[in-house]
Scaffold this motif. Structure first.
Motif, PDB file in Angstrom:
ATOM      1  N   ARG A  15       0.848  -1.199   0.000  1.00  0.00           N
ATOM      2  CA  ARG A  15       0.000   0.000   0.000  1.00  0.00           C
ATOM      3  C   ARG A  15       0.880   1.244   0.000  1.00  0.00           C
ATOM      4  O   ARG A  15       1.889   1.309   0.700  1.00  0.00           O
ATOM      5  CB  ARG A  15      -0.935   0.023   1.202  1.00  0.00           C
ATOM      6  CG  ARG A  15      -2.044  -1.030   1.151  1.00  0.00           C
ATOM      7  CD  ARG A  15      -3.057  -0.787   2.260  1.00  0.00           C
ATOM      8  NE  ARG A  15      -3.674   0.522   2.164  1.00  0.00           N
ATOM      9  CZ  ARG A  15      -4.745   0.808   1.421  1.00  0.00           C
ATOM     10  NH1 ARG A  15      -5.301  -0.138   0.683  1.00  0.00           N
ATOM     11  NH2 ARG A  15      -5.246   2.025   1.398  1.00  0.00           N
ATOM     12  N   ASP A  17       0.071   4.077   1.192  1.00  0.00           N
ATOM     13  CA  ASP A  17      -0.140   4.880   2.400  1.00  0.00           C
ATOM     14  C   ASP A  17       0.245   4.102   3.661  1.00  0.00           C
ATOM     15  O   ASP A  17      -0.287   4.328   4.744  1.00  0.00           O
ATOM     16  CB  ASP A  17      -1.593   5.354   2.493  1.00  0.00           C
ATOM     17  CG  ASP A  17      -2.600   4.203   2.403  1.00  0.00           C
ATOM     18  OD1 ASP A  17      -2.169   3.033   2.382  1.00  0.00           O
ATOM     19  OD2 ASP A  17      -3.812   4.481   2.346  1.00  0.00           O
ATOM     20  N   SER A  18       1.214   3.193   3.530  1.00  0.00           N
ATOM     21  CA  SER A  18       1.603   2.306   4.628  1.00  0.00           C
ATOM     22  C   SER A  18       2.760   2.884   5.435  1.00  0.00           C
ATOM     23  O   SER A  18       3.443   3.831   5.030  1.00  0.00           O
ATOM     24  CB  SER A  18       2.025   0.945   4.064  1.00  0.00           C
ATOM     25  OG  SER A  18       3.183   1.089   3.254  1.00  0.00           O
ATOM     26  N   ASP A  22       6.059   5.362   4.748  1.00  0.00           N
ATOM     27  CA  ASP A  22       6.417   6.456   5.657  1.00  0.00           C
ATOM     28  C   ASP A  22       7.902   6.411   6.003  1.00  0.00           C
ATOM     29  O   ASP A  22       8.594   7.435   5.999  1.00  0.00           O
ATOM     30  CB  ASP A  22       5.603   6.378   6.946  1.00  0.00           C
ATOM     31  CG  ASP A  22       4.143   6.757   6.752  1.00  0.00           C
ATOM     32  OD1 ASP A  22       3.819   7.322   5.694  1.00  0.00           O
ATOM     33  OD2 ASP A  22       3.340   6.496   7.666  1.00  0.00           O
ATOM     34  N   TRP A 278      -6.556  12.938   1.467  1.00  0.00           N
ATOM     35  CA  TRP A 278      -6.478  11.727   2.289  1.00  0.00           C
ATOM     36  C   TRP A 278      -6.662  10.461   1.461  1.00  0.00           C
ATOM     37  O   TRP A 278      -6.032   9.435   1.721  1.00  0.00           O
ATOM     38  CB  TRP A 278      -7.529  11.786   3.399  1.00  0.00           C
ATOM     39  CG  TRP A 278      -7.496  10.623   4.319  1.00  0.00           C
ATOM     40  CD1 TRP A 278      -6.651  10.412   5.374  1.00  0.00           C
ATOM     41  CD2 TRP A 278      -8.364   9.484   4.278  1.00  0.00           C
ATOM     42  NE1 TRP A 278      -6.935   9.223   5.991  1.00  0.00           N
ATOM     43  CE2 TRP A 278      -7.990   8.630   5.336  1.00  0.00           C
ATOM     44  CE3 TRP A 278      -9.431   9.103   3.462  1.00  0.00           C
ATOM     45  CZ2 TRP A 278      -8.634   7.415   5.590  1.00  0.00           C
ATOM     46  CZ3 TRP A 278     -10.067   7.907   3.704  1.00  0.00           C
ATOM     47  CH2 TRP A 278      -9.672   7.071   4.759  1.00  0.00           C
ATOM     48  N   ARG A 283      -2.973   7.462  -7.432  1.00  0.00           N
ATOM     49  CA  ARG A 283      -1.919   7.098  -6.490  1.00  0.00           C
ATOM     50  C   ARG A 283      -0.553   7.500  -7.026  1.00  0.00           C
ATOM     51  O   ARG A 283       0.324   7.932  -6.284  1.00  0.00           O
ATOM     52  CB  ARG A 283      -1.922   5.583  -6.219  1.00  0.00           C
ATOM     53  CG  ARG A 283      -3.274   4.999  -5.911  1.00  0.00           C
ATOM     54  CD  ARG A 283      -3.884   5.617  -4.687  1.00  0.00           C
ATOM     55  NE  ARG A 283      -3.536   4.895  -3.470  1.00  0.00           N
ATOM     56  CZ  ARG A 283      -3.828   5.345  -2.245  1.00  0.00           C
ATOM     57  NH1 ARG A 283      -4.417   6.503  -2.098  1.00  0.00           N
ATOM     58  NH2 ARG A 283      -3.505   4.639  -1.177  1.00  0.00           N
ATOM     59  N   CYS A 309       4.471   9.862  -6.600  1.00  0.00           N
ATOM     60  CA  CYS A 309       3.471   9.205  -5.753  1.00  0.00           C
ATOM     61  C   CYS A 309       2.652  10.239  -4.993  1.00  0.00           C
ATOM     62  O   CYS A 309       3.050  10.735  -3.933  1.00  0.00           O
ATOM     63  CB  CYS A 309       4.164   8.249  -4.783  1.00  0.00           C
ATOM     64  SG  CYS A 309       2.989   7.239  -3.842  1.00  0.00           S
ATOM     65  N   ALA A 311      -0.092   9.728  -3.403  1.00  0.00           N
ATOM     66  CA  ALA A 311      -0.587   9.152  -2.148  1.00  0.00           C
ATOM     67  C   ALA A 311       0.404   9.363  -1.014  1.00  0.00           C
ATOM     68  O   ALA A 311       0.016   9.620   0.133  1.00  0.00           O
ATOM     69  CB  ALA A 311      -0.881   7.661  -2.333  1.00  0.00           C
ATOM     70  N   ALA A 312       1.705   9.253  -1.314  1.00  0.00           N
ATOM     71  CA  ALA A 312       2.736   9.456  -0.286  1.00  0.00           C
ATOM     72  C   ALA A 312       3.021  10.929  -0.076  1.00  0.00           C
ATOM     73  O   ALA A 312       3.165  11.395   1.064  1.00  0.00           O
ATOM     74  CB  ALA A 312       4.016   8.724  -0.681  1.00  0.00           C
ATOM     75  N   ASP A 314       1.085  13.489  -0.453  1.00  0.00           N
ATOM     76  CA  ASP A 314      -0.004  14.168   0.239  1.00  0.00           C
ATOM     77  C   ASP A 314      -0.148  13.720   1.699  1.00  0.00           C
ATOM     78  O   ASP A 314      -1.063  14.162   2.399  1.00  0.00           O
ATOM     79  CB  ASP A 314      -1.326  13.965  -0.512  1.00  0.00           C
ATOM     80  CG  ASP A 314      -1.453  14.924  -1.686  1.00  0.00           C
ATOM     81  OD1 ASP A 314      -0.757  15.952  -1.699  1.00  0.00           O
ATOM     82  OD2 ASP A 314      -2.264  14.647  -2.601  1.00  0.00           O
ATOM     83  N   ARG A 315       0.763  12.845   2.142  1.00  0.00           N
ATOM     84  CA  ARG A 315       0.850  12.490   3.561  1.00  0.00           C
ATOM     85  C   ARG A 315       2.251  12.794   4.109  1.00  0.00           C
ATOM     86  O   ARG A 315       2.702  12.170   5.071  1.00  0.00           O
ATOM     87  CB  ARG A 315       0.483  11.018   3.765  1.00  0.00           C
ATOM     88  CG  ARG A 315      -0.962  10.726   3.354  1.00  0.00           C
ATOM     89  CD  ARG A 315      -1.449   9.381   3.828  1.00  0.00           C
ATOM     90  NE  ARG A 315      -2.821   9.142   3.396  1.00  0.00           N
ATOM     91  CZ  ARG A 315      -3.667   8.336   4.006  1.00  0.00           C
ATOM     92  NH1 ARG A 315      -3.289   7.662   5.078  1.00  0.00           N
ATOM     93  NH2 ARG A 315      -4.894   8.165   3.558  1.00  0.00           N
ATOM     94  N   HIS A 324      -1.863  11.345   8.395  1.00  0.00           N
ATOM     95  CA  HIS A 324      -2.687  10.151   8.196  1.00  0.00           C
ATOM     96  C   HIS A 324      -4.111  10.326   8.732  1.00  0.00           C
ATOM     97  O   HIS A 324      -4.959   9.469   8.491  1.00  0.00           O
ATOM     98  CB  HIS A 324      -2.028   8.934   8.852  1.00  0.00           C
ATOM     99  CG  HIS A 324      -0.846   8.410   8.082  1.00  0.00           C
ATOM    100  ND1 HIS A 324      -0.974   7.726   6.894  1.00  0.00           N
ATOM    101  CD2 HIS A 324       0.487   8.492   8.313  1.00  0.00           C
ATOM    102  CE1 HIS A 324       0.216   7.400   6.436  1.00  0.00           C
ATOM    103  NE2 HIS A 324       1.126   7.855   7.273  1.00  0.00           N
TER     104      HIS A 324
END
Length: 399
Positions: A15, A17-18, A22, A278, A283, A309, A311-312, A314-315, A324
């Motif tokens: 994933r 967003d895992s 991180d 979020w 992705r 990425c 997804a990454a 934006d976190r 998160h």
């Protein structure tokens, strides 16, 4: 010099967003993967999304997916991802001409009316599949209006376009049959639509686009028009439907924020942007260099994709506080990457944002927060347009 982490992004269960991602982002701004460098931090993601030395490339994308023939292969031939800069600019202008302007009052009113209609249908049911009952029908209705497709034909249009987004993937193997059927069916549908408008023109955007071909404009060929219409349908239906799916998932997991939004409808746009941050549908944004280049400490060779990425990025905790957490009450420090940056920014971004915003203005007034009544079924993570396919929820009307 810090060595980049190695990530197996095609591994089952991976994933974006895992915690694994991180750790890789904390270690370095990118990670190495089996497909190419994966950009993880927000600053670098914005810069590389906008960098004109990189761009989409349909030929390389086909090779990445292992395609040498078939409907999906053919679709990429005249796609925006597979043309030179001048042709891209011309086709992008044509695509913008098929869309309503941001301030189109009639389109906004139609979206509100459709949200109310779908909500009233859900009010009489104890449980629904959020995707089937709301997330899919809303963008389908909007697209049918834009394309001049009669309401009575909307069900057929929905069926034809249902799996169209599957063609955008890093590994198409598991969904190739579905994707190729979808593209073949959609091509046949668009061909029939163009033929109808040529024989019996209407006062709509598609008829005007067909007329541009008919008067012998050398810059507008029919194959390009077909591809643009397919791109509009794929993007307008798939990305918005998956994003509305993320919206349902987000608020089912954070019911207190649904209640808060009921009392603060003026925050609907801010809430829509938080949904986009979020739970981004896009992705990864694939970018190929036109020639060998160097960015910071990374040497990028021609033919190797850069995987930006979203997804990454934006976190990224250096940009977003408590990244998160889904929190519509916090004014975030930067705009999410959901719609991209630069000359390849999503042309339908305003229309998609409007659908999310109107949904969040209306539904919290009508319903208590959605409650899961079963397991969510997701698209494969290798799909570039990622989101839920099945979201079973109950929606109790507000007393």
């Amino acid at each position: 010099m810090t060595v980049a982490a190695e990530l197996e992004i095609l591994r089952p269960g991976f994933r974006f967003d895992s915690a694994e991602v991180d750790r890789a982002r904390e270690r370095k701004w990118y990670a190495r993967t089996e497909k190419g460098p994966l950009v993880l931090r927000h600053k670098e993601a914005v810069e590389l999304d906008k960098d004109n030395r990189l761009g989409p490339n349909g030929s390389h994308h086909r090779e990445m997916m292992g395609l040498s023939n078939g409907p999906v292969y053919d679709w990429f031939e005249h796609n925006l991802q597979n043309v030179d800069a001048a042709t891209h600019s011309r086709l992008r202008s044509m695509l913008l001409g098929l869309l309503p302007r941001h301030a189109d009052i009639d389109t906004a009113r139609h979206i509100r009316e459709t949200v109310w209609t779908l909500a009233e249908r859900m009010a009489n049911r104890s449980a629904v599949d959020w995707m089937q009952a709301f997330a899919d029908p809303l963008p389908v209705a909007v697209l049918c209006r834009i394309l001049g497709i009669p309401v009575e034909q909307s069900a057929e249009f929905a069926r034809i376009s249902a799996d169209s987004g599957l063609i955008l993937a890093m590994d198409i193997g598991g969904v190739r049959d579905r994707a190729e059927r979808a593209v073949a069916d959609l091509h046949a549908y668009v061909s029939a639509l163009v033929a109808q408008r040529r024989g019996r023109p209407r006062d709509d955007r598609v008829s005007r686009a067909v007329a541009a071909c008919a008067i012998g404009d050398d810059d507008v060929i029919e194959a390009e028009l077909h591809n643009l219409l397919m791109t509009l349908i794929m993007g307008g239906r798939e990305t918005t439907a998956r994003q509305l799916g993320w919206l349902g998932v987000a608020f089912a997991r954070a019911p207190d924020q649904w209640v808060w939004l009921r009392d603060h409808p003026e925050a609907a746009t801010q809430a829509a942007w938080e949904v986009l941050r979020w739970g981004s549908v896009v992705r990864i944004n694939l970018r190929w260099p036109g020639a060998d280049l160097v960015y910071q400490d990374l040497e990028i060779t021609h033919g190797t994709p850069v995987l930006v990425c979203h997804a990454a990025a934006d976190r990224d905790p250096t940009v977003f506080e408590r990244p998160h957490d889904f929190d519509i009450r916090t004014k975030r420090g930067s705009v999410p990457l959901a719609f991209g940056r630069g000359i390849h920014r999503c042309v339908g971004s305003a229309l998609a944002l409007l659908q999310l915003t109107e949904t969040l203005r209306i539904l919290p007034k009508m319903f208590e927060p959605p409650v899961f009544v079963g397991d969510i079924r997701w698209r494969p993570e290798s799909c570039l347009l990622y989101g839920p396919e099945f979201v079973p929820v109950s929606l109790a009307p507000v007393a």
